[in-house]
Design a protein around this motif. Structure first.
Motif, PDB file in Angstrom:
ATOM      1  N   ARG A 209       0.815  -1.219   0.000  1.00  0.00           N
ATOM      2  CA  ARG A 209       0.000   0.000   0.000  1.00  0.00           C
ATOM      3  C   ARG A 209       0.852   1.274   0.000  1.00  0.00           C
ATOM      4  NH1 ARG A 209      -5.624  -1.188   1.527  1.00  0.00           N
ATOM      5  NH2 ARG A 209      -5.661  -3.392   2.051  1.00  0.00           N
ATOM      6  N   ILE A 210       2.044   1.221   0.597  1.00  0.00           N
ATOM      7  CA  ILE A 210       2.871   2.426   0.669  1.00  0.00           C
ATOM      8  C   ILE A 210       3.741   2.618  -0.583  1.00  0.00           C
ATOM      9  CG2 ILE A 210       4.905   1.488   1.846  1.00  0.00           C
ATOM     10  CD1 ILE A 210       4.902   4.022   3.551  1.00  0.00           C
ATOM     11  N   ALA A 211       4.141   1.540  -1.228  1.00  0.00           N
ATOM     12  CA  ALA A 211       5.072   1.615  -2.352  1.00  0.00           C
ATOM     13  C   ALA A 211       4.600   2.514  -3.498  1.00  0.00           C
ATOM     14  CB  ALA A 211       5.392   0.222  -2.874  1.00  0.00           C
ATOM     15  N   PRO A 212       3.316   2.498  -3.882  1.00  0.00           N
ATOM     16  CA  PRO A 212       2.910   3.390  -4.985  1.00  0.00           C
ATOM     17  C   PRO A 212       3.034   4.870  -4.674  1.00  0.00           C
ATOM     18  CG  PRO A 212       1.288   1.658  -4.665  1.00  0.00           C
ATOM     19  CD  PRO A 212       2.251   1.575  -3.525  1.00  0.00           C
ATOM     20  N   PHE A 213       3.095   5.227  -3.391  1.00  0.00           N
ATOM     21  CA  PHE A 213       3.168   6.632  -3.013  1.00  0.00           C
ATOM     22  C   PHE A 213       4.593   7.145  -2.856  1.00  0.00           C
ATOM     23  CE2 PHE A 213      -0.920   5.105  -1.343  1.00  0.00           C
ATOM     24  CZ  PHE A 213      -1.753   5.918  -2.102  1.00  0.00           C
ATOM     25  N   VAL A 214       5.564   6.252  -2.808  1.00  0.00           N
ATOM     26  CA  VAL A 214       6.948   6.671  -2.574  1.00  0.00           C
ATOM     27  C   VAL A 214       7.446   7.561  -3.713  1.00  0.00           C
ATOM     28  CG1 VAL A 214       9.333   5.863  -2.344  1.00  0.00           C
ATOM     29  CG2 VAL A 214       7.517   4.741  -1.071  1.00  0.00           C
TER      30      VAL A 214
END
Length: 140
Positions: free
Chosen positions: A84-89
């Motif tokens: 869930r966090i990887a696309p926002f990095v």
């Protein structure tokens, strides 16, 4: 021969990806979203490792096949936090870099620089050390 049931729950964050299950370097099977498969593992692979992968080097930790019992059930699921966090990095790195470079205000520049460096370090950790944490294999 051992019989192992591989289960993949229905997941919204990686629904279009197939999880590949490997014994050593040899691909054993693929699991789609919500799929369950019953696989027989040859006894000559008894001393090898089982591992699941998404793409590239992103996958799970190794499971020793000799520790699995007959008719074992394994659930392979994605790590919710990393997926869930990887696309926002990427976007956050870009926005914080723009804040750092384009702002005339010193506070915003320093805040943007700190945010940029923090997210860059998180991205490096995810891509290097976190490669075996993307998928989880649980015995049932």
């Amino acid at each position: 021969m051992k019989t192992v049931t591989f289960k993949r729950p229905v997941e919204s964050f990686s629904q279009n990806l197939t999880y590949k299950v490997f014994i050593g370097d040899k691909k054993l099977t693929e699991l789609k979203n919500g799929e369950e498969k019953l696989i027989e593992i040859p006894s000559e692979n008894e001393n090898m490792f089982l591992k699941a992968k998404m793409y590239g080097w992103f996958g799970s930790k190794k499971v020793v096949l000799s520790q699995l019992s007959q008719n074992e059930s394994l659930t392979i699921s994605g790590n919710k936090f990393l997926n869930r966090i990887a696309p926002f990095v990427g976007p956050i790195i870009i926005v914080s870099g723009m804040m750092w470079i384009l702002s005339n205000n010193d506070f915003i520049k320093h805040f943007g620089l700190g945010l940029f460096i923090t997210w860059l370090l998180i991205a490096i950790w995810i891509l290097t050390f976190g490669g075996n944490n993307w998928l989880n294999i649980k015995k049932e």
